[in-house]
Design a protein around this motif. Structure first.
Motif, short mmCIF file in Angstrom:
data_model
loop_
_atom_site.label_atom_id
_atom_site.label_comp_id
_atom_site.label_asym_id
_atom_site.label_seq_id
_atom_site.Cartn_x
_atom_site.Cartn_y
_atom_site.Cartn_z
N ARG A 121 0.86 -1.20 0.07
CA ARG A 121 -0.10 0.04 0.09
C ARG A 121 0.99 1.21 0.13
N HIS A 124 5.76 2.80 -4.00
CA HIS A 124 5.61 3.86 -5.13
C HIS A 124 4.63 2.89 -6.14
N PRO A 125 3.66 3.49 -6.92
CA PRO A 125 2.82 2.81 -7.93
C PRO A 125 3.97 2.05 -8.84
N PHE A 147 -7.05 -1.38 -3.53
CA PHE A 147 -6.45 -0.04 -3.44
C PHE A 147 -7.35 1.15 -3.68
N THR A 151 -4.82 5.17 -6.60
CA THR A 151 -3.74 4.48 -6.80
C THR A 151 -3.79 3.22 -7.74
N GLU A 154 -3.13 4.60 -11.32
CA GLU A 154 -1.62 4.96 -11.72
C GLU A 154 -1.13 3.57 -11.55
#
Length: 332
Positions: A121, A124-125, A147, A151, A154
């Motif tokens: 979680r 970074h994406p 998510f 997010t 992304e």
């Protein structure tokens, strides 16, 4: 299976030849395939005595097949491609032949989606995308549902634009997945991610989430969004298949599963299915559909996606051919 058992199994499979060994591999789990493949790749020379001992354990195999292959790397590649197809084999070949330890990734495959989402979680994406492309599409879709919308979108954008995985891209997760990169600097960039992967993952999401993800990608790059939609295959796209393909699919689908899935289908698709069944089976299915009460949309979608898994498997095996959606509005 202990190390001795793995070594014996590897020797036995190398003695069988590619075609027969490939048939065995088809019945193994991904983890078993990887372990056996790694063992075969490490096997360079085996005494005749050891081969004879192994062959005695497998009495149904001709004792004359005791010569091992000379090029084990090519043998692993050939067997995995025969057993799993080019795409699935590609995910394992580099890991096996170049010594990559993916035990961290393998452990994720046994975790529930919520736990994986919690684990990733705060990452970074781009890191999340690099991890999730190692998982099966349905598991990745289930993780992404946990998510936030922002997010999730992304991450999907990064999966769709991912051109490959460099081992160093995963190092930020060393504290959680440190085993993934044991010797990772020596691993070649592997072919993961991209439009096809993104389409497969989005196929596994609910309709509402699918629309949100596609629209988010469209805002970033309309052409990319269209490429993804072209690769997607929805339940209603069964209408694009010919009768022979539909019949092959129906052989793999349980009756109760089909009933639930068709409760959410259009009348046209129902008729396509019924027209590719025997008159007796079609009549029974009509009666079951009429007798079945209301079913939750989530349950209908779940069964439709299970059938889509069968469709994709048959497509991967070359038994049926599925086309992209082009510019069909049904994908929007």
């Amino acid at each position: 299976m202990d190390d001795t058992g793995l070594q014996d199994a590897a020797i036995f499979l190398m003695s069988l030849g590619e075609e027969e060994a490939a048939e065995v591999f088809k019945h193994l789990s991904p983890k078993e395939v990887q372990k056996l493949g790694e063992t075969i790749a490490r096997t360079r020379a085996v005494s005749h005595e050891r081969v004879d001992q192994v062959m005695q354990r497998f009495t149904n195999t001709a004792s004359s097949q005791s010569l091992l292959v000379s090029d084990t790397d090519n043998y692993v590649r050939a067997v995995l491609k025969r057993a799993l197809g080019d795409d699935k084999a590609a995910l394992l070949i580099d890991r096996i032949l170049q010594g990559g330890d993916v035990s961290g990734i393998e452990s994720l495959k046994w975790m529930d989606p919520l736990s994986i989402a919690e684990l990733l979680r705060n990452e970074h994406p781009q890191i999340v995308a690099a991890i999730l492309v190692h998982l099966e599409a349905d598991q990745t879709a289930a993780v992404l549902k946990n998510f936030t919308e922002r997010t999730r979108n992304e991450v999907m954008l990064r999966i769709a634009t991912l051109e490959g995985i460099q081992p160093t891209a995963l190092k930020d997760l060393n504290e959680v997945l440190y085993k993934v990169l044991a010797g990772g600097d020596k691993i070649r960039k592997t072919s993961m991610g991209g439009v096809k992967t993104a389409a497969e993952i989005i196929n596994m999401m609910g309709t509402q989430i699918e629309s949100s993800v596609i629209e988010s990608i469209r805002d970033f790059d309309p052409e990319l969004a269209q490429k993804i939609m072209d690769k997607m295959f929805t339940f209603e796209d069964l209408l694009k298949l010919d009768g022979k393909a539909v019949q092959l699919i129906l052989k793999e689908v349980a009756t109760d599963q089909l009933i639930v899935a068709l409760k959410g289908a259009t009348a046209e698709l129902r008729e396509l299915v019924l027209s590719n069944m025997s008159s007796r089976a079609a009549e029974a299915l009509r009666e079951d559909l009429e007798a079945r009460g209301p079913i939750r949309l989530s349950e209908v979608e779940a069964q439709q996606k299970e059938i889509l898994k069968i469709v994709r498997r048959l497509s991967d095996e070359g038994q049926i051919v599925i086309g992209g959606g082009g510019e069909e509005e049904a994908f929007v």
